[in-house]
Design an enzyme around this catalytic site. Structure first.
Site, short mmCIF file in Angstrom:
data_model
loop_
_atom_site.label_atom_id
_atom_site.label_comp_id
_atom_site.label_asym_id
_atom_site.label_seq_id
_atom_site.Cartn_x
_atom_site.Cartn_y
_atom_site.Cartn_z
N THR A 18 -5.20 17.56 -38.86
CA THR A 18 -3.85 18.82 -37.50
C THR A 18 -2.61 18.62 -38.19
OG1 THR A 18 -6.01 17.72 -35.84
CG2 THR A 18 -3.56 18.85 -35.41
N GLY A 19 -2.52 17.33 -38.51
CA GLY A 19 -1.28 17.03 -39.14
C GLY A 19 -0.67 18.72 -40.28
N TRP A 40 -2.38 20.75 -40.85
CA TRP A 40 -2.75 22.15 -40.76
C TRP A 40 -1.93 22.84 -40.43
CZ3 TRP A 40 -1.98 24.84 -36.88
CH2 TRP A 40 -2.95 26.46 -36.33
N HIS A 41 -0.58 21.99 -39.98
CA HIS A 41 -0.13 22.45 -39.25
C HIS A 41 1.58 22.54 -41.12
CE1 HIS A 41 -0.83 21.30 -35.43
NE2 HIS A 41 -0.24 22.75 -35.12
N GLY A 42 1.32 22.22 -41.67
CA GLY A 42 2.19 23.23 -42.76
C GLY A 42 1.72 21.65 -43.43
#
Lengths: 367, 466
Positions: B316-317, B319-321
């Site tokens: 998830t982390g 995925w954000h950048g």
């Protein structure tokens, strides 16, 4: 049930479609007087522009620049900001008594560049010890009229930068006008970042003192009282104050050559009809100006400057036979060559934060 | 193109809406597809090809999986699914993470591999996740493969949710794609929702963003200023992101689609666990359905669950950048969630609600700092400024006073209070008056948003890293 839900949709559709149609129907404006900048014109659709993204960028700017009632929207946004207690809008502080100030914080003041520029000036002065050289840095309005800033508004501290001057440049070669300006009622315009002609005159007197000249008294006449300057163009509050521009009307010159454009007056009166009325002085900024004053005293001045000098210049006319004015942002020739023409005096005149941020001062020492 | 621009509001949207409603029902998906391609191509004319490839690729994969499933050849179906997932992740990995990997390999092994320097195709993380949800769900026999490539392409490229979410799973709009019934009631509600979202973005998020930007640029902010900055970003990211989701959901309604909610007042949460059920719901749902549960979720014992949480939140982390701070941010939440699952929730439940609120606020405000500052060195400096040094600097009081009204508006605006107050008033008012008031309200928000769009030059797009 259904019909009752319609009014909000109709309201939204009317606003969007109305604005859209209105903006399309309206003839395009080339220049925004209020913002003092050129507006985006209809973008050119070519394959090249499309794939480089230029077309879409310009189209977005065009749509925003040419929107119906642009000035109204901008004024409305600023009015709401002020209503909600914002102390600054678009980087401009809303000060007391209708004063606007460009925001420049401690972090934003580029000390490295400031010192580099000071060294460049000093080096230039040092190679011309036979010439009377002076550096005059006008204080930034927000640092001088700090008591008119919004309470606690961050502003860079001018004192340590000022104290650096005598040490780096030499006590005799620095003209410190801070106290003289402090003594005035209106050293700066409310809506513009420049000093008033009254402020420039006070600075001139200090310069006279520093160069052992007798001060010649000049009478100032008001030429407009509807001036709204560059700071207004950022704030765009509809109820902004209007400033008065004064100038010494009696000053005459023989001829002035501004980058090849010839005239016989320091003032471009036609500019009073335009939005940026400060350009009445010299008609704005030029790379290289040569002025024949008609005075015959054998003294020749090289003035290296930013726009603060434009309203300072009229006071100098009586002191010199010839004045060469350079704006290093645009001038790319050889300063040394100009010095060879018998220059007797040099004055470097900038506003302090302009001077610190300028990356062209090095040109002084280029051949 | 972004929603918060005059080109979108005054040219694109009116034009597309009019053409859409003039067009007979049969052609409406085609209208949406063409509009969406224009919308995407506006800012990314070249990357449109990647999106189209992705569309055709998973259209074929969907058909293939469906075909093999139909024949009962499950292994073959699985093989196609693997091709689909690997293909999607490769595209995402190539464009989003190559330079990050090169960078890390270089510093680890002291090499000088050249970076690709590719610009990230906007929205790629959203649409690759959407198409993956499609092929996986076809494999799971939860949806039938889409035979009409036009309809499938309309789903993948659907402009309302294309560049900033929500992540719309195919199964949630499958029916809408074929049999939606646009009507004025829905259109009206949708546009009202859109205007509210626009106001959240242009009025609140941008103001808070400007405050955060000025504070994050300071070299030595005082403790209070640093916290003010963190709070400003906390508000900015919420109003920006939930504003975009509101606009997407509203536009969906305008065109007859119903997208699931993406935010439910997350800042009201009483625990981090609750926060993540209310923040970017579509992403959480995606990871739960397609990663967490397939990994075994909580059914294989506590240790395995913790490992699963760690994996999910690492991803998830990321995925954000493509940057370590996002990984840290993900792991930070993994740690908090594990802590809550094991002990903290039980404790929190026994304490007064205010304690839970306060603790959660603290968690997400600190979390947003991790998220906002991508440079690890700067990140350390910012945390240091929040917890050490002078309490107030020369500008603290000015910044507080100058932004106090906006901060109060933001603080109230991120709770359910305005909506519930509005509901209560509306019930008391006579019917006509309530509608009139609604019309006045949206008019005011829309006009103010226009004023700030034109008058205020600060209007960033936050999702270029996603």
């Amino acid at each position: 049930m259904k019909r009752r839900e319609l009014p909000p949709l109709i309201a939204i559709a009317l606003i969007l479609l109305g604005l859209s149609a209105g903006s399309l129907a309206l003839p395009d404006r080339a220049f925004s007087d209020n913002e003092n900048r050129y507006l985006q014109q209809s973008p050119q659709l070519t394959a090249d522009h499309l794939f480089s993204g230029k077309f879409t960028q310009e189209a977005e700017k065009y749509e925003s620049d040419q929107i119906l009632l642009r000035d109204f929207w901008m004024g409305a946004a600023s009015t709401l900001q002020r209503l909600l207690g914002k102390g600054d809008i678009n980087g401009v502080y809303l000060g007391a008594d209708g004063y606007y100030f460009a925001r420049l914080t401690e972090d934003e003041f580029d000390d490295a560049s400031y010192e580099k520029n000071l060294r460049a000036v000093t080096a230039f002065f040092d190679t011309h010890t036979d010439v009377s050289c002076r550096l005059l840095l006008s204080p930034s309005p927000g640092t001088l009229l700090w008591d008119k800033l919004p309470v606690g508004a961050p502003m860079y501290d001018a004192a340590p930068r000022r104290e650096l001057l005598p040490a780096l440049v030499g006590r005799d070669r620095v003209v410190d006008v801070t106290d003289a300006l402090m003594a005035l009622d209106e050293p700066y315009y409310r809506t513009d970042h420049h000093w008033t002609t009254v402020g420039a005159q006070a600075a001139y007197e200090v310069w006279c003192d520093s160069t052992n000249r007798a001060v010649r008294n000049q009478e100032l006449t008001a030429v407009t009282d509807t001036f709204r300057g560059t700071l207004y163009s950022k704030v765009l509050l509809p109820d902004s104050p209007q400033d008065t521009i004064t100038l010494p009307k009696g000053v005459t010159i023989h001829s002035m050559d501004c980058d090849g454009k010839l005239t016989d007056s320091l003032y471009d009166w036609s500019r009073l009809q335009e939005k940026d009325q400060y350009t009445v002085f010299m008609g704005g900024n030029w790379a290289h100006t040569e002025i024949d004053t008609g005075a015959e005293n054998g003294r020749r001045l090289l003035l290296v400057k930013d726009s603060f000098a434009n309203c300072f210049l009229p006071f100098l006319v009586g002191d010199f036979e010839h004045i060469t004015v350079l704006d290093l942002r645009y001038f790319n020739g050889s300063v040394e060559e100009l010095m060879d023409g018998g220059v007797t005096d040099v004055l470097v005149l900038y506003e302090m934060s302009n001077f610190a941020a300028d990356h062209n001062i090095f040109k002084l020492n280029q051949g | 193109m972004v929603f918060s621009s005059t080109v979108f509001l005054l040219l694109f949207l009116p034009l597309v809406a009019v053409i859409y409603y003039v067009c007979p029902r049969r052609g409406r998906n085609a209208v949406l597809l063409i509009a969406s391609l224009l919308f995407y191509g506006w800012g990314e004319p070249k990357y449109i090809l990647i999106m189209l490839f992705s569309t055709v690729f998973d259209y074929c994969n969907g058909l293939g999986i469906g075909y093999f499933r139909h024949l009962g050849r499950n292994k073959a179906a699985k093989a196609v699914l693997i091709v689909s997932v690997v293909g999607n992740l490769s595209i995402l990995g190539f464009f989003k993470y190559t330079d990050f990997a090169v960078d890390n390999i270089n510093s680890l092994l002291s090499l000088g591999l050249p970076a690709l320097g590719l610009a990230l195709p906007i929205g790629i993380s959203f649409y690759t996740f959407q198409t993956m949800s499609y092929t996986i769900d076809v494999y799971r026999c939860q949806v039938a493969p889409q035979r009409n490539i036009l309809d499938f392409a309309a789903y993948v490229t659907l402009f309302p949710q294309l560049i900033a979410g929500p992540i719309v799973q195919y199964k949630t709009v499958e029916k809408d794609l074929h049999t939606r019934q646009e009507n004025w009631l829905e259109a009206s509600r949708g546009m009202q929702r859109f205007v509210v979202g626009l106001g959240k973005k242009v009025l609140l998020a941008n103001q808070m963003g400007a405050l955060w930007e000025s504070i994050s640029a300071m070299e030595h902010p005082g403790v209070l200023t640093a916290w003010l900055g963190a709070l400003a970003f906390t508000f900015q990211i919420y109003f920006d992101f939930s504003g975009y989701s509101d606009m997407a959901i509203g536009l969906g309604h305008l065109f007859g689609f119903t997208f699931l909610e993406n935010f439910r007042y997350p800042y009201e949460s009483r625990s981090v666990t609750e926060f993540w059920r209310r923040w970017h719901i579509s992403l959480g749902t995606w990871f739960r359905e397609y990663v967490y549960i397939p990994l075994g979720g909580n059914r294989r014992g506590l240790w395995r669950q913790m490992l699963n949480l760690l994996i999910v939140w690492f991803l998830t982390g990321l995925w954000h950048g493509a940057s370590w701070n996002f990984v840290l941010w993900g792991l930070y939440y993994a740690a908090l969630l594990i802590l809550e699952k094991t002990v903290l929730l039980k404790v929190l439940n026994r304490l007064p609600a205010a304690v839970g609120h306060l603790y959660t606020c603290l968690c997400f405000v600190l979390g947003w700092v991790l998220f906002a500052v991508t440079d690890l060195g700067r990140l350390g400096q910012y945390f240091a400024a929040m917890f050490s040094g002078v309490l107030i600097d020369g500008g603290t009081w000015y910044l507080l006073r100058s932004n106090a009204a906006w901060l109060v508006l933001a603080a109230v605006g991120c709770t359910a209070l305005p909506a519930s107050l509005w509901k209560r008033w509306e019930e008391r008012l006579p019917n006509g008056a309530a509608t009139a008031l609604r019309a006045v309200g949206v008019t005011a928000v829309l006009l103010l948003s226009m004023a700030f769009l034109v008058g205020d030059s600060y209007n960033p797009f936050l999702y270029f890293r996603f």
